[in-house]
Design a protein around this motif. Structure first.
Motif, PDB file in Angstrom:
ATOM      1  N   VAL A  70       0.843  -1.203   0.000  1.00 28.18           N
ATOM      2  CA  VAL A  70       0.000   0.000   0.000  1.00 28.18           C
ATOM      3  C   VAL A  70       0.873   1.246   0.000  1.00 28.18           C
ATOM      4  CG1 VAL A  70      -1.725   1.297   1.299  1.00 28.18           C
ATOM      5  CG2 VAL A  70      -1.898  -1.200   1.139  1.00 28.18           C
ATOM      6  N   LEU A  71       1.917   1.246   0.814  1.00 25.90           N
ATOM      7  CA  LEU A  71       2.770   2.431   0.933  1.00 25.90           C
ATOM      8  C   LEU A  71       3.418   2.803  -0.396  1.00 25.90           C
ATOM      9  CD1 LEU A  71       4.541   1.716   4.359  1.00 25.90           C
ATOM     10  CD2 LEU A  71       2.572   3.183   3.923  1.00 25.90           C
ATOM     11  N   MET A  72       3.778   1.798  -1.175  1.00 20.89           N
ATOM     12  CA  MET A  72       4.470   2.068  -2.429  1.00 20.89           C
ATOM     13  C   MET A  72       3.569   2.736  -3.462  1.00 20.89           C
ATOM     14  SD  MET A  72       7.603   1.339  -2.119  1.00 20.89           S
ATOM     15  CE  MET A  72       8.129   1.325  -3.835  1.00 20.89           C
ATOM     16  N   LEU A  73       2.269   2.773  -3.196  1.00 17.19           N
ATOM     17  CA  LEU A  73       1.360   3.463  -4.118  1.00 17.19           C
ATOM     18  C   LEU A  73       1.381   4.971  -3.918  1.00 17.19           C
ATOM     19  CD1 LEU A  73      -1.704   1.056  -3.915  1.00 17.19           C
ATOM     20  CD2 LEU A  73      -0.026   1.230  -5.758  1.00 17.19           C
ATOM     21  N   PHE A  74       1.959   5.412  -2.801  1.00 10.82           N
ATOM     22  CA  PHE A  74       2.037   6.845  -2.500  1.00 10.82           C
ATOM     23  C   PHE A  74       3.399   7.390  -2.911  1.00 10.82           C
ATOM     24  CE2 PHE A  74      -1.207   5.179   0.232  1.00 10.82           C
ATOM     25  CZ  PHE A  74      -2.137   6.200   0.376  1.00 10.82           C
ATOM     26  N   THR A  75       3.417   8.644  -3.202  1.00 16.69           N
ATOM     27  CA  THR A  75       4.677   9.328  -3.492  1.00 16.69           C
ATOM     28  C   THR A  75       5.128  10.072  -2.252  1.00 16.69           C
ATOM     29  OG1 THR A  75       4.108   9.621  -5.823  1.00 16.69           O
ATOM     30  CG2 THR A  75       5.841  11.037  -4.924  1.00 16.69           C
ATOM     31  N   PRO A  76       6.315   9.788  -1.734  1.00 16.36           N
ATOM     32  CA  PRO A  76       6.800  10.490  -0.542  1.00 16.36           C
ATOM     33  C   PRO A  76       6.846  12.001  -0.786  1.00 16.36           C
ATOM     34  CG  PRO A  76       8.231   8.646  -1.082  1.00 16.36           C
ATOM     35  CD  PRO A  76       7.307   8.817  -2.241  1.00 16.36           C
ATOM     36  N   ARG A  77       6.359  12.755   0.169  1.00 23.45           N
ATOM     37  CA  ARG A  77       6.315  14.205   0.008  1.00 23.45           C
ATOM     38  C   ARG A  77       6.619  14.852   1.359  1.00 23.45           C
ATOM     39  NH1 ARG A  77       4.949  17.276  -3.912  1.00 23.45           N
ATOM     40  NH2 ARG A  77       4.281  15.440  -5.090  1.00 23.45           N
ATOM     41  N   PRO A  78       7.783  15.482   1.516  1.00 24.22           N
ATOM     42  CA  PRO A  78       8.164  16.088   2.806  1.00 24.22           C
ATOM     43  C   PRO A  78       7.186  17.181   3.231  1.00 24.22           C
ATOM     44  CG  PRO A  78       9.632  16.825   1.054  1.00 24.22           C
ATOM     45  CD  PRO A  78       8.796  15.728   0.466  1.00 24.22           C
ATOM     46  N   GLN A  79       7.041  17.326   4.535  1.00 18.28           N
ATOM     47  CA  GLN A  79       6.134  18.306   5.130  1.00 18.28           C
ATOM     48  C   GLN A  79       6.941  19.243   6.032  1.00 18.28           C
ATOM     49  OE1 GLN A  79       2.705  18.138   4.414  1.00 18.28           O
ATOM     50  NE2 GLN A  79       3.293  16.550   2.965  1.00 18.28           N
ATOM     51  N   PRO A  80       7.422  20.366   5.504  1.00 17.23           N
ATOM     52  CA  PRO A  80       8.262  21.268   6.310  1.00 17.23           C
ATOM     53  C   PRO A  80       7.572  21.793   7.562  1.00 17.23           C
ATOM     54  CG  PRO A  80       8.425  21.804   3.975  1.00 17.23           C
ATOM     55  CD  PRO A  80       7.311  20.813   4.106  1.00 17.23           C
ATOM     56  N   TRP A  81       6.251  21.937   7.545  1.00 17.64           N
ATOM     57  CA  TRP A  81       5.560  22.478   8.710  1.00 17.64           C
ATOM     58  C   TRP A  81       5.711  21.601   9.943  1.00 17.64           C
ATOM     59  CZ3 TRP A  81       1.666  19.739  11.117  1.00 17.64           C
ATOM     60  CH2 TRP A  81       1.101  18.681  10.397  1.00 17.64           C
ATOM     61  N   LEU A  82       6.036  20.318   9.744  1.00 15.22           N
ATOM     62  CA  LEU A  82       6.213  19.419  10.884  1.00 15.22           C
ATOM     63  C   LEU A  82       7.525  19.666  11.630  1.00 15.22           C
ATOM     64  CD1 LEU A  82       4.738  16.114   9.465  1.00 15.22           C
ATOM     65  CD2 LEU A  82       3.975  17.325  11.506  1.00 15.22           C
ATOM     66  N   LEU A  83       8.374  20.517  11.072  1.00 13.70           N
ATOM     67  CA  LEU A  83       9.581  20.890  11.811  1.00 13.70           C
ATOM     68  C   LEU A  83       9.219  21.642  13.090  1.00 13.70           C
ATOM     69  CD1 LEU A  83      11.970  22.070   8.942  1.00 13.70           C
ATOM     70  CD2 LEU A  83      12.072  19.936  10.241  1.00 13.70           C
ATOM     71  N   LEU A  84       8.100  22.381  13.058  1.00 14.84           N
ATOM     72  CA  LEU A  84       7.689  23.135  14.250  1.00 14.84           C
ATOM     73  C   LEU A  84       7.339  22.212  15.417  1.00 14.84           C
ATOM     74  CD1 LEU A  84       7.014  25.743  15.696  1.00 14.84           C
ATOM     75  CD2 LEU A  84       4.737  25.682  14.636  1.00 14.84           C
ATOM     76  N   PRO A  85       6.427  21.224  15.245  1.00 19.31           N
ATOM     77  CA  PRO A  85       6.179  20.327  16.384  1.00 19.31           C
ATOM     78  C   PRO A  85       7.406  19.535  16.803  1.00 19.31           C
ATOM     79  CG  PRO A  85       5.017  19.567  14.411  1.00 19.31           C
ATOM     80  CD  PRO A  85       5.509  20.938  14.132  1.00 19.31           C
ATOM     81  N   MET A  86       8.292  19.214  15.867  1.00 16.00           N
ATOM     82  CA  MET A  86       9.527  18.523  16.254  1.00 16.00           C
ATOM     83  C   MET A  86      10.386  19.423  17.128  1.00 16.00           C
ATOM     84  SD  MET A  86      10.591  16.412  12.788  1.00 16.00           S
ATOM     85  CE  MET A  86      11.874  15.475  13.633  1.00 16.00           C
ATOM     86  N   ILE A 114       8.761   9.268  15.731  1.00 19.78           N
ATOM     87  CA  ILE A 114       7.449   9.155  15.073  1.00 19.78           C
ATOM     88  C   ILE A 114       7.220  10.325  14.123  1.00 19.78           C
ATOM     89  CG2 ILE A 114       4.964   9.147  15.490  1.00 19.78           C
ATOM     90  CD1 ILE A 114       5.565   7.734  18.158  1.00 19.78           C
ATOM     91  N   LEU A 115       7.508  11.541  14.588  1.00 17.21           N
ATOM     92  CA  LEU A 115       7.266  12.733  13.767  1.00 17.21           C
ATOM     93  C   LEU A 115       8.178  12.793  12.549  1.00 17.21           C
ATOM     94  CD1 LEU A 115       6.801  15.429  16.563  1.00 17.21           C
ATOM     95  CD2 LEU A 115       5.057  14.591  14.970  1.00 17.21           C
ATOM     96  N   ALA A 116       9.341  12.156  12.648  1.00 18.57           N
ATOM     97  CA  ALA A 116      10.270  12.172  11.518  1.00 18.57           C
ATOM     98  C   ALA A 116       9.663  11.509  10.289  1.00 18.57           C
ATOM     99  CB  ALA A 116      11.579  11.481  11.901  1.00 18.57           C
ATOM    100  N   VAL A 117       8.788  10.528  10.486  1.00 16.46           N
ATOM    101  CA  VAL A 117       8.201   9.799   9.350  1.00 16.46           C
ATOM    102  C   VAL A 117       7.284  10.700   8.516  1.00 16.46           C
ATOM    103  CG1 VAL A 117       6.758   7.853   8.679  1.00 16.46           C
ATOM    104  CG2 VAL A 117       8.461   7.574  10.496  1.00 16.46           C
ATOM    105  N   PRO A 118       6.264  11.346   9.100  1.00 15.14           N
ATOM    106  CA  PRO A 118       5.452  12.235   8.267  1.00 15.14           C
ATOM    107  C   PRO A 118       6.222  13.457   7.786  1.00 15.14           C
ATOM    108  CG  PRO A 118       4.814  12.431  10.565  1.00 15.14           C
ATOM    109  CD  PRO A 118       5.732  11.254  10.471  1.00 15.14           C
ATOM    110  N   ALA A 119       7.231  13.896   8.537  1.00 15.79           N
ATOM    111  CA  ALA A 119       8.005  15.055   8.107  1.00 15.79           C
ATOM    112  C   ALA A 119       8.738  14.778   6.802  1.00 15.79           C
ATOM    113  CB  ALA A 119       8.996  15.465   9.192  1.00 15.79           C
ATOM    114  N   VAL A 120       9.252  13.583   6.633  1.00 13.75           N
ATOM    115  CA  VAL A 120      10.027  13.240   5.441  1.00 13.75           C
ATOM    116  C   VAL A 120       9.165  12.561   4.375  1.00 13.75           C
ATOM    117  CG1 VAL A 120      11.963  11.879   4.569  1.00 13.75           C
ATOM    118  CG2 VAL A 120      12.169  13.065   6.754  1.00 13.75           C
ATOM    119  N   LEU A 121       8.288  11.662   4.801  1.00 14.53           N
ATOM    120  CA  LEU A 121       7.514  10.884   3.831  1.00 14.53           C
ATOM    121  C   LEU A 121       6.149  11.481   3.522  1.00 14.53           C
ATOM    122  CD1 LEU A 121       8.248   7.245   5.078  1.00 14.53           C
ATOM    123  CD2 LEU A 121       9.534   8.642   3.445  1.00 14.53           C
ATOM    124  N   GLY A 122       5.657  12.338   4.408  1.00 15.44           N
ATOM    125  CA  GLY A 122       4.354  12.951   4.179  1.00 15.44           C
ATOM    126  C   GLY A 122       3.288  12.382   5.083  1.00 15.44           C
TER     127      GLY A 122
END
Length: 519
Positions: A70-86, A114-122
């Motif tokens: 399932v994961l491979m169907l998505f395109t990884p897309r970084p989320q810079p806004w998650l740097l703030l909660p990190m 945990i937050l590193a995953v959505p920050a880098v992969l989306g």
């Protein structure tokens, strides 16, 4: 998912780049916060209560691997806004590190993973593996604070059940006596170990066997309630088996064996019953763009985000180094003071020795005021940190395995000092064998904390004042003052203590101020 979903070849390259960047960020987190991770691993290895945490990371990786198609169907897309909660989590880690609170710092570093995953992969990718990521929180050895509460609850239930069974019982604190002998609720009887293990395994069972949120939450609730109830029944059964057999069974090693066997049977039954309502795995709902065979444009800035995140996460480490207190703890000058109107007692052997490991200075002195003797014990802390701090589960008036004393009750009290009410902790302590002894000793105790020149009955607030002093350059010096007197009647000992504290607490505060100012 039973069917294998094939990812478009065009997403392979973005995934390789994104996973490499994620690996860099995760490795940097582990390296930067290696002391915190090392403390977690040390607890796993030495504590039977948290030994299960060793398996959390491998189980998480397996759960994620199950979702790879399932994961491979998505395109990884970084989320810079998650740097703030990190960054905010890293700042909270800094506060926890200054206070020496292991649980807080360990939750923070796990949250960073945990937050590193959505920050880098989306976020869409992280949403597909939300449970495996959240499962990582079980790595944190958390729950020891429940120990005294669950010991008290176990004693409450056991005594009530024994009395309901028609057996006379007398209780004092965590000890109670029945006609065939005396019993006490110790750490192994608390059920904390059962509860933590059951909740982790039960949560995993619910995720793998149910697809609706309602059933998952209900089973998780059962995984909390069942081991607690089972532990209460176990304690009651052990006492009754000992009583009915004349203390020939369910004692010594048998006590522990029966406990684990009973717990294992109960948990097995819980899983057998829970499996009857198992649901088929939910069908994954993919975004319309993916269902139509379209792919998102390749995201840019993945490596840049990972590098910026590493820089952000290095700042708390630099701040912790900058705020480190280099004051020589050996320079603490602390001695028992002379108190006006109170003479030092001839015997200076303390009846009670409170445990405050990590205190850099301490004294204990008994004073005679009128016809009463009152003892003052002071433990002084400086350069607080892990294993040496004012607020700690290791700091206690009476250890749970103490063979001399047994804490019977705990409450709060207010004592007027210089026309101002000062909150304090009140404790009642009896000699450990008072349940069966003809003559017993009773201590009436008051305890107050000092930090930043202030008195408080709350250890956490005193720790916060100490942290504030450290951040502002005044130092984190703090102390705990324990004052007690012997007497069988609270109506006599309580006014005696109140009068002593009202007359002399300010003098004791002056002694502590002098020790802090002599840094």
């Amino acid at each position: 998912m039973s069917a294998v979903l094939n990812a478009p070849a065009s997403v392979a390259m973005p995934w390789r780049r994104a996973l490499a960047a994620l690996g860099l960020l995760l490795a940097a987190i582990v390296l930067l916060y290696r002391d915190t991770f090392g403390a977690m691993v040390a607890i796993w290895l030495r504590s039977d209560t948290f030994a299960h945490a060793i398996m959390v990371a491998p189980i998480t990786l397996w759960l994620i691997w199950r979702r790879r198609s399932v994961l491979m169907l998505f395109t990884p897309r970084p989320q810079p806004w998650l740097l703030l909660p990190m960054a905010l989590v890293a700042a909270v880690w800094l506060l926890g590190d200054l206070a020496g609170v292991n649980a807080l710092t360990q939750f923070c570093v796990t949250a960073l993973l945990i937050l590193a995953v959505p920050a880098v992969l989306g976020v869409p990718v992280a949403r597909q593996i939300a449970f495996p990521l959240g499962f990582l929180l079980f790595m944190v050895p958390f729950g020891d604070f429940l120990l005294p509460l669950m010991m008290e609850a176990t004693a409450d239930f056991t005594v009530a059940a024994v009395a309901f069974s028609g057996v006379p019982v007398y209780r004092e604190g965590l000890q109670f006596v029945i006609p065939t002998g005396a019993w006490s609720v110790v750490e192994a009887c608390s059920g904390v170990r059962y509860l933590i293990a059951s909740f982790m395994v039960g949560t995993l069972f619910a995720y793998l066997n149910y697809s609706t949120l309602q059933r998952r939450l209900l089973f998780c609730l059962a995984a909390i309630l069942v081991p607690v109830l089972a532990n209460w029944l176990r304690a009651y059964m052990i006492v009754m088996l000992g009583h009915l057999s004349g203390n020939t069974i369910a004692v010594g090693v048998d006590h522990l064996i029966y406990g684990w066997v009973f717990f294992g049977v109960i948990i097995l039954l819980m899983f057998v019953v829970g499996s009857r309502w198992s649901e088929p795995e939910a069908v994954v709902t993919l975004p319309a763009q993916i269902r139509n065979g379209q792919t998102e444009p390749v995201a840019t800035g993945t490596w840049a985000l990972a590098l910026v995140a590493v820089a952000f996460l290095a700042l708390p480490q630099a701040a912790a180094w900058q705020l480190s207190d280099s004051t020589d703890v050996r320079r603490v000058m602390l001695a028992p003071p002379d108190l006006p109107g109170a003479a030092a007692a001839d015997s200076q052997t303390p009846m009670l020795s409170p445990a405050f490991p990590g205190a850099v200075a301490a004294f204990s002195r008994s004073y005679v005021q009128g016809d009463a003797t009152v003892t003052v014990h002071v433990a002084y802390f400086r350069r607080q940190g892990y294993g040496a701090k004012l607020a700690s589960s290791q700091n206690t008036l009476v250890r749970l395995d103490d063979e001399r004393w047994n804490q019977a009750s705990a409450s709060n009290a207010m004592v007027v000092v210089a026309d101002k009410a000062v909150p304090m902790r009140a404790r009642e302590i009896f000699s450990a064998h008072s349940l069966t002894a003809a003559v017993r000793k009773r201590l009436d105790v008051r305890q107050v904390y000092w930090a930043g020149g202030r008195f408080t009955g709350n250890a956490q607030w005193a720790s916060a004042l100490a942290i504030y002093g450290r951040v502002t350059g005044q130092g984190d010096d703090a102390a705990v003052i324990t004052i007690y007197t012997e007497g069988e009647d609270a109506s006599v000992t309580a006014p005696r203590l109140n009068a002593f504290i009202s007359a002399h607490l300010q003098r004791l505060g002056s002694v502590l101020d002098a020790a802090r100012n002599a840094r």
